[in-house]
Design an enzyme around this catalytic site. Structure first.
Site, PDB file in Angstrom:
ATOM      1  N   MET A 117       8.264  40.360 -89.534  1.00  0.00           N
ATOM      2  CA  MET A 117       8.974  40.991 -88.963  1.00  0.00           C
ATOM      3  C   MET A 117       7.317  42.141 -88.589  1.00  0.00           C
ATOM      4  SD  MET A 117      12.800  40.704 -89.006  1.00  0.00           S
ATOM      5  CE  MET A 117      13.086  40.944 -91.011  1.00  0.00           C
TER       6      MET A 117
ATOM      7  N   ASP B  55      20.974  29.019 -87.553  1.00  0.00           N
ATOM      8  CA  ASP B  55      19.267  30.188 -86.744  1.00  0.00           C
ATOM      9  C   ASP B  55      18.595  29.187 -86.566  1.00  0.00           C
ATOM     10  OD1 ASP B  55      21.005  32.900 -87.719  1.00  0.00           O
ATOM     11  OD2 ASP B  55      19.953  34.021 -89.097  1.00  0.00           O
TER      12      ASP B  55
ATOM     13  N   LYS C 116      18.357  32.883 -83.303  1.00  0.00           N
ATOM     14  CA  LYS C 116      17.828  34.460 -82.638  1.00  0.00           C
ATOM     15  C   LYS C 116      16.308  33.818 -81.805  1.00  0.00           C
ATOM     16  CE  LYS C 116      20.765  37.150 -85.710  1.00  0.00           C
ATOM     17  NZ  LYS C 116      20.962  37.405 -87.073  1.00  0.00           N
TER      18      LYS C 116
HETATM   19  N1  SAH Z   1      15.872  35.725 -94.363  1.00  0.00           N
HETATM   20  C1  SAH Z   1      13.938  35.678 -94.048  1.00  0.00           C
HETATM   21  C2  SAH Z   1      13.857  36.657 -93.705  1.00  0.00           C
HETATM   22  C3  SAH Z   1      14.524  36.952 -91.722  1.00  0.00           C
HETATM   23  S1  SAH Z   1      13.749  37.973 -91.355  1.00  0.00           S
HETATM   24  C4  SAH Z   1      13.815  35.015 -96.275  1.00  0.00           C
HETATM   25  O1  SAH Z   1      14.456  35.770 -96.200  1.00  0.00           O
HETATM   26  O2  SAH Z   1      12.530  34.166 -95.387  1.00  0.00           O
HETATM   27  C5  SAH Z   1      12.218  36.541 -90.593  1.00  0.00           C
HETATM   28  C6  SAH Z   1      10.907  36.836 -91.068  1.00  0.00           C
HETATM   29  O3  SAH Z   1      11.317  36.449 -91.724  1.00  0.00           O
HETATM   30  C7  SAH Z   1      10.581  36.554 -89.452  1.00  0.00           C
HETATM   31  O4  SAH Z   1       9.717  37.088 -89.048  1.00  0.00           O
HETATM   32  C8  SAH Z   1       8.742  36.161 -91.076  1.00  0.00           C
HETATM   33  O5  SAH Z   1       8.474  37.826 -90.997  1.00  0.00           O
HETATM   34  C9  SAH Z   1       9.539  35.684 -91.634  1.00  0.00           C
HETATM   35  N2  SAH Z   1       9.387  34.469 -92.653  1.00  0.00           N
HETATM   36  C10 SAH Z   1      10.432  33.530 -92.116  1.00  0.00           C
HETATM   37  N3  SAH Z   1       9.855  32.325 -91.820  1.00  0.00           N
HETATM   38  C11 SAH Z   1       8.512  32.472 -92.366  1.00  0.00           C
HETATM   39  C12 SAH Z   1       8.168  30.821 -92.368  1.00  0.00           C
HETATM   40  N4  SAH Z   1       8.219  29.484 -92.323  1.00  0.00           N
HETATM   41  N5  SAH Z   1       6.335  31.021 -92.558  1.00  0.00           N
HETATM   42  C13 SAH Z   1       5.583  32.915 -92.111  1.00  0.00           C
HETATM   43  N6  SAH Z   1       7.050  33.602 -92.358  1.00  0.00           N
HETATM   44  C14 SAH Z   1       8.586  33.128 -92.149  1.00  0.00           C
END
Ligand code: SAH
Length: 454
Positions: free
Chosen positions: A171, A35, A57
């Site tokens: 998100m 991703d 995405k």
């Molecule tokens: N599976 C992922 C989440 C996927 S949904 C997890 O466990 O982290 C995607 C969302 O994750 C983004 O919209 C944001 O809200 C958050 N996210 C992912 N990476 C991030 C980062 N480095 N810093 C802040 N938010 C993050």
């Protein structure tokens, strides 16, 4: 032979925050499906021969639709491949990992899951915010602010406001206005603390401390971009005191590291560990050439380690016996050459005054050409760095080449010694020399310069 799919959580960004088990799976993958949120430092671990499929995405762009991803995983596994499905954070925290496994299980395909560190907790920790703290709350909740097309969010604000726990929203950059209002209408005071962490755990991480009532305005004011998390709760009060990440000595500095050999990888690691955003310039490679060894007895003059390596490479290539070298004098002209010889279990000789001498050298120099340097292609785009680090002359050469004709402007070069400093000065860089000729000293010098910037 049936293949297998391994669902791996890549962690929140910082490449060091991926599990050992996940990394091992990646190193053994034949196909990797990944991703947008997976860091480049992690993708580097993918074996050169593996097929890489980017299903990134990008919000707004056209991502590969979920059913298509499911189909790719199924197809590759059915073709007998060892497939790693890499997902940002943890695979099952809003990662749609469950959906991907459904199709596989329907078709009887083998799979495994390697959990990852979710950004919900890691970005908070890197902002100095413990997700729970006994004095402030008794629970933590991870909530999605993603809305399907134009529907309203389906959140139970009364329940969330009543929980008295830490609420972490993912998100939610586009929807926090609605969320904040919902929470306030449900009874949460507008001045309740809220922290926004953008690009959590990455060197470019940004932390904004605000309130539930102001958070949506703060998003606009500060131009907050995805990925970001919103942390609502009293634990945010601790973020000032417990912030360790923003205090790292090179936090936010953008550093180019010329990467001629192993060495610079260690330097890059060292700089990343203190918060730098490191871009490793593609390495100049050396290549051993095919050549004819002169008939012995001869003094073979070896200017450097590259010449020694090329000589032994040539012996290997022709199936020669290393003892044939006994009929030559191996005369080292530098420390590096002597070290390289000793590495092969050979001791340097003194030259024999009665024998002719031949120098084994780099292509283009006087003697027998035994190796050449292959330079990387020039880089595109802006230099966009605060520092460049040079630990070898070949690094300076590779840098000059990758910059092609661009003016390095006032870019600051931190150099390991007088020779690299001199070469960097010739390129018009603003040069600083390390106190001692060590990687550690280069890093320290850079830290001192960065600390002085304000
Ligand atoms: N599976 C992922 C989440 C996927 S949904 C997890 O466990 O982290 C995607 C969302 O994750 C983004 O919209 C944001 O809200 C958050 N996210 C992912 N990476 C991030 C980062 N480095 N810093 C802040 N938010 C993050």
């Amino acid at each position: 032979m049936g293949g297998k799919v391994i669902l791996v959580g890549a962690g929140p960004g910082d490449a060091g925050l991926m599990t050992v088990k996940g990394r091992r799976a990646l190193e053994q993958a034949e196909v990797v499906v990944f991703d947008r949120l997976v860091d480049a430092g992690i993708l580097e671990a993918i074996p050169a021969g593996a097929e890489k499929i980017d299903v990134g995405k990008n919000a707004g762009d056209h991502p590969v639709p979920q059913h298509e991803i499911n189909r790719i995983l199924l197809e590759k596994a059915q073709a007998g491949k060892r497939v790693v499905r890499l997902k940002g954070g943890d695979c099952f925290v809003f990662g749609r990992g469950g959906e991907e496994l459904e199709l596989l299980s329907e078709h009887g395909v083998d799979f495994e899951v390697v959990p990852g560190i979710t950004s919900a907790l890691a970005a908070a920790a890197y902002a100095g915010i413990p997700a729970t703290h006994r004095d402030f709350c008794a629970s933590v909740h991870i909530i999605t602010g993603h809305r399907r097309r134009n529907e309203r969010l389906d959140l139970d604000y009364e329940a969330l406001a009543r929980l008295n726990g830490t609420l972490i929203f993912l998100m939610s950059v586009a929807t926090f206005g609605e969320i904040g209002r919902g929470l306030i209408d449900a009874g949460l005071p507008p001045e309740h603390r809220c922290a926004i962490v953008e690009n959590g755990t990455r060197p470019e991480q940004r932390k904004l401390i605000t309130t539930v009532g102001d958070a949506a305005a703060c998003v606009v004011r500060e131009n907050v971009q995805s990925p970001a998390i919103f942390i609502v709760g009293r634990v945010c009060e601790l973020s000032e005191r417990m912030d360790w990440f923003d205090r790292l000595p090179l936090k936010g500095a953008r550093v180019l590291v010329a990467r001629p050999r192993e060495d610079s990888h260690r330097l890059a690691e060292r700089l990343r560990a203190v918060g730098a955003r490191v871009v490793e310039l593609p390495a100049a490679r050396t290549e051993a050439l095919t050549f004819e060894l002169p008939e012995p007895p001869v003094n073979l003059l070896l200017p450097d380690g590259y010449a020694v390596e090329a000589l032994l490479e040539q012996m290997k290539r022709t199936g020669a016996d290393i003892r044939a070298l006994a009929r030559y004098a191996l005369v080292c002209e530098s420390e590096g050459a002597a070290r390289a010889l000793l590495n092969f279990g050979l001791r340097p000789d003194a030259p024999d005054g009665d024998w002719p001498s031949v120098r084994l050298c780099r292509e283009g120099e006087a003697g027998i050409a035994v190796w050449r340097r292959i330079l990387p292609p020039p880089m595109d785009g802006e230099i966009g760095a605060d520092f460049v680090a040079f630990t070898t002359l070949s690094g300076v050469e590779a840098f000059r080449h990758s910059m092609s004709h661009r003016d390095p402007g006032g870019l600051r070069a931190v150099c390991i010694g007088p020779q690299t400093a001199e070469a960097a000065r010739n390129l018009g860089l603003n040069v600083f020399q390390a106190d001692e000729p060590t990687l550690e000293s280069v890093a320290k010098r850079m830290e001192a310069l960065w600390q002085m910037r304000n």
